[in-house]
Design a protein around this motif. Sequence first.
Motif, PDB file in Angstrom:
ATOM      1  N   LEU A  35       5.868  10.619 -31.107  1.00 56.62           N
ATOM      2  CA  LEU A  35       5.397  11.637 -30.165  1.00 56.62           C
ATOM      3  C   LEU A  35       4.567  10.867 -29.147  1.00 56.62           C
ATOM      4  O   LEU A  35       3.430  10.504 -29.410  1.00 56.62           O
ATOM      5  CB  LEU A  35       4.573  12.722 -30.859  1.00 56.62           C
ATOM      6  N   ASP A  36       5.174  10.553 -28.026  1.00 55.77           N
ATOM      7  CA  ASP A  36       4.562   9.691 -27.025  1.00 55.77           C
ATOM      8  C   ASP A  36       4.013  10.508 -25.869  1.00 55.77           C
ATOM      9  O   ASP A  36       4.336  11.686 -25.717  1.00 55.77           O
ATOM     10  CB  ASP A  36       5.601   8.690 -26.488  1.00 55.77           C
ATOM     11  N   GLU A  37       3.202   9.858 -25.051  1.00 49.73           N
ATOM     12  CA  GLU A  37       2.681  10.489 -23.840  1.00 49.73           C
ATOM     13  C   GLU A  37       3.100   9.662 -22.639  1.00 49.73           C
ATOM     14  O   GLU A  37       2.812   8.472 -22.571  1.00 49.73           O
ATOM     15  CB  GLU A  37       1.155  10.596 -23.876  1.00 49.73           C
ATOM     16  N   ASN A  38       3.790  10.293 -21.713  1.00 49.24           N
ATOM     17  CA  ASN A  38       4.186   9.669 -20.453  1.00 49.24           C
ATOM     18  C   ASN A  38       3.567  10.482 -19.316  1.00 49.24           C
ATOM     19  O   ASN A  38       4.082  11.548 -18.979  1.00 49.24           O
ATOM     20  CB  ASN A  38       5.707   9.652 -20.299  1.00 49.24           C
ATOM     21  N   PRO A  39       2.446  10.008 -18.733  1.00 48.42           N
ATOM     22  CA  PRO A  39       1.809  10.772 -17.654  1.00 48.42           C
ATOM     23  C   PRO A  39       2.711  10.967 -16.436  1.00 48.42           C
ATOM     24  O   PRO A  39       2.589  11.966 -15.734  1.00 48.42           O
ATOM     25  CB  PRO A  39       0.586   9.923 -17.284  1.00 48.42           C
ATOM     26  N   ASN A  40       3.612  10.028 -16.175  1.00 51.41           N
ATOM     27  CA  ASN A  40       4.557  10.114 -15.053  1.00 51.41           C
ATOM     28  C   ASN A  40       3.862  10.399 -13.720  1.00 51.41           C
ATOM     29  O   ASN A  40       4.103  11.423 -13.083  1.00 51.41           O
ATOM     30  CB  ASN A  40       5.652  11.157 -15.311  1.00 51.41           C
ATOM     31  N   ALA A  41       3.019   9.465 -13.310  1.00 49.30           N
ATOM     32  CA  ALA A  41       2.344   9.593 -12.017  1.00 49.30           C
ATOM     33  C   ALA A  41       3.380   9.639 -10.902  1.00 49.30           C
ATOM     34  O   ALA A  41       4.303   8.837 -10.861  1.00 49.30           O
ATOM     35  CB  ALA A  41       1.390   8.422 -11.804  1.00 49.30           C
ATOM     36  N   GLN A  42       3.230  10.590 -10.018  1.00 52.22           N
ATOM     37  CA  GLN A  42       4.103  10.739  -8.853  1.00 52.22           C
ATOM     38  C   GLN A  42       3.367  10.159  -7.651  1.00 52.22           C
ATOM     39  O   GLN A  42       2.202  10.475  -7.414  1.00 52.22           O
ATOM     40  CB  GLN A  42       4.431  12.216  -8.618  1.00 52.22           C
ATOM     41  N   THR A  43       4.051   9.310  -6.907  1.00 48.07           N
ATOM     42  CA  THR A  43       3.399   8.634  -5.795  1.00 48.07           C
ATOM     43  C   THR A  43       3.967   9.082  -4.451  1.00 48.07           C
ATOM     44  O   THR A  43       5.079   9.592  -4.361  1.00 48.07           O
ATOM     45  CB  THR A  43       3.556   7.101  -5.914  1.00 48.07           C
ATOM     46  N   ASP A  44       3.167   8.862  -3.453  1.00 50.05           N
ATOM     47  CA  ASP A  44       3.577   9.090  -2.077  1.00 50.05           C
ATOM     48  C   ASP A  44       3.289   7.779  -1.359  1.00 50.05           C
ATOM     49  O   ASP A  44       2.193   7.224  -1.486  1.00 50.05           O
ATOM     50  CB  ASP A  44       2.758  10.238  -1.472  1.00 50.05           C
ATOM     51  N   GLY A  45       4.262   7.241  -0.654  1.00 54.82           N
ATOM     52  CA  GLY A  45       4.077   5.951  -0.009  1.00 54.82           C
ATOM     53  C   GLY A  45       4.317   6.004   1.480  1.00 54.82           C
ATOM     54  O   GLY A  45       5.087   6.825   1.977  1.00 54.82           O
ATOM     55  N   LYS A  46       3.615   5.123   2.147  1.00 58.51           N
ATOM     56  CA  LYS A  46       3.757   5.061   3.596  1.00 58.51           C
ATOM     57  C   LYS A  46       3.450   3.637   4.041  1.00 58.51           C
ATOM     58  O   LYS A  46       2.548   2.995   3.521  1.00 58.51           O
ATOM     59  CB  LYS A  46       2.785   6.035   4.249  1.00 58.51           C
ATOM     60  N   THR A  47       4.214   3.152   4.988  1.00 57.27           N
ATOM     61  CA  THR A  47       3.948   1.844   5.571  1.00 57.27           C
ATOM     62  C   THR A  47       3.392   2.059   6.966  1.00 57.27           C
ATOM     63  O   THR A  47       4.067   2.625   7.844  1.00 57.27           O
ATOM     64  CB  THR A  47       5.240   0.996   5.634  1.00 57.27           C
ATOM     65  N   TYR A  48       2.143   1.629   7.162  1.00 54.70           N
ATOM     66  CA  TYR A  48       1.506   1.778   8.470  1.00 54.70           C
ATOM     67  C   TYR A  48       1.948   0.652   9.401  1.00 54.70           C
ATOM     68  O   TYR A  48       2.453  -0.385   8.964  1.00 54.70           O
ATOM     69  CB  TYR A  48      -0.014   1.816   8.307  1.00 54.70           C
ATOM     70  N   ILE A  49       1.741   0.833  10.682  1.00 55.53           N
ATOM     71  CA  ILE A  49       2.298  -0.078  11.673  1.00 55.53           C
ATOM     72  C   ILE A  49       1.785  -1.507  11.544  1.00 55.53           C
ATOM     73  O   ILE A  49       2.464  -2.439  11.949  1.00 55.53           O
ATOM     74  CB  ILE A  49       2.081   0.449  13.112  1.00 55.53           C
ATOM     75  N   HIS A  50       0.612  -1.689  10.960  1.00 52.72           N
ATOM     76  CA  HIS A  50       0.052  -3.041  10.840  1.00 52.72           C
ATOM     77  C   HIS A  50       0.378  -3.681   9.484  1.00 52.72           C
ATOM     78  O   HIS A  50      -0.073  -4.783   9.211  1.00 52.72           O
ATOM     79  CB  HIS A  50      -1.467  -3.005  11.068  1.00 52.72           C
ATOM     80  N   GLN A  51       1.188  -3.015   8.661  1.00 48.30           N
ATOM     81  CA  GLN A  51       1.474  -3.504   7.322  1.00 48.30           C
ATOM     82  C   GLN A  51       2.937  -3.894   7.156  1.00 48.30           C
ATOM     83  O   GLN A  51       3.819  -3.282   7.759  1.00 48.30           O
ATOM     84  CB  GLN A  51       1.153  -2.426   6.274  1.00 48.30           C
ATOM     85  N   LYS A  52       3.165  -4.885   6.283  1.00 46.86           N
ATOM     86  CA  LYS A  52       4.511  -5.231   5.877  1.00 46.86           C
ATOM     87  C   LYS A  52       4.871  -4.471   4.600  1.00 46.86           C
ATOM     88  O   LYS A  52       6.017  -4.147   4.370  1.00 46.86           O
ATOM     89  CB  LYS A  52       4.625  -6.731   5.604  1.00 46.86           C
ATOM     90  N   ALA A  53       3.856  -4.235   3.778  1.00 47.88           N
ATOM     91  CA  ALA A  53       4.071  -3.583   2.480  1.00 47.88           C
ATOM     92  C   ALA A  53       3.588  -2.133   2.533  1.00 47.88           C
ATOM     93  O   ALA A  53       2.693  -1.774   3.291  1.00 47.88           O
ATOM     94  CB  ALA A  53       3.321  -4.334   1.380  1.00 47.88           C
ATOM     95  N   GLN A  54       4.181  -1.346   1.700  1.00 47.89           N
ATOM     96  CA  GLN A  54       3.865   0.081   1.619  1.00 47.89           C
ATOM     97  C   GLN A  54       2.505   0.316   0.967  1.00 47.89           C
ATOM     98  O   GLN A  54       2.101  -0.403   0.059  1.00 47.89           O
ATOM     99  CB  GLN A  54       4.951   0.783   0.799  1.00 47.89           C
ATOM    100  N   THR A  55       1.803   1.333   1.413  1.00 49.82           N
ATOM    101  CA  THR A  55       0.576   1.799   0.787  1.00 49.82           C
ATOM    102  C   THR A  55       0.941   3.014  -0.052  1.00 49.82           C
ATOM    103  O   THR A  55       1.563   3.953   0.454  1.00 49.82           O
ATOM    104  CB  THR A  55      -0.470   2.184   1.855  1.00 49.82           C
ATOM    105  N   SER A  56       0.580   2.986  -1.317  1.00 41.49           N
ATOM    106  CA  SER A  56       0.922   4.088  -2.224  1.00 41.49           C
ATOM    107  C   SER A  56      -0.308   4.864  -2.621  1.00 41.49           C
ATOM    108  O   SER A  56      -1.412   4.316  -2.699  1.00 41.49           O
ATOM    109  CB  SER A  56       1.603   3.549  -3.485  1.00 41.49           C
TER     110      SER A  56
END
Length: 164
Positions: A35-56
């Motif tokens: 009997l396990d627990e999986n919180p399953n976080a849901q993320t929202d991501g966006k890459t701003y104009i000054h970034q190469k990588a996404q911000t989550s």
Amino acid sequence: MMNETVMRHQIADYLNTGHNGTPSFALMGVGFNTLDENPNAQTDGKTYIHQKAQTSQIKNYQAQFPFDTDLIASQEAVMALYNIGRNQKTGSEAEMEYVRVELFQPHETLENTFLARKFKVAVAVTGISGVGGESVKVTGTLHGVGDPVYGSFNTTTKAFIINP
């Protein structure tokens, strides 16, 4: 102070099998293989104009508790899950209260009382199966419905107390 690893037996799980609004919490112990627990976080991501990588950013959780049980007719919690699948219940008839108790975190002043979270869950039984010579298994997932309630649980009286 020693670093102590929390073992699985230090988390107790209870299912409200009561009827007509009277709570009756049955221990999910004998018969339960996992009997396990999986919180399953849901993320929202966006890459701003000054970034190469996404911000989550974490936006919500979709809690899931996968279970695997042996079908033991004398175990109230196992039978409650089995009956939902057997009778193909849907909607509110397939919803129950589930309490996850952290036995490694005792209440400061109340005896036999530990930190706990109460979830409303939709029971999704995905399998009732067994091969010759072996026990029947009931498998599925408890899916969180809404937000958990934080509180404490008395393992003697089997009463959930909401945090003030």
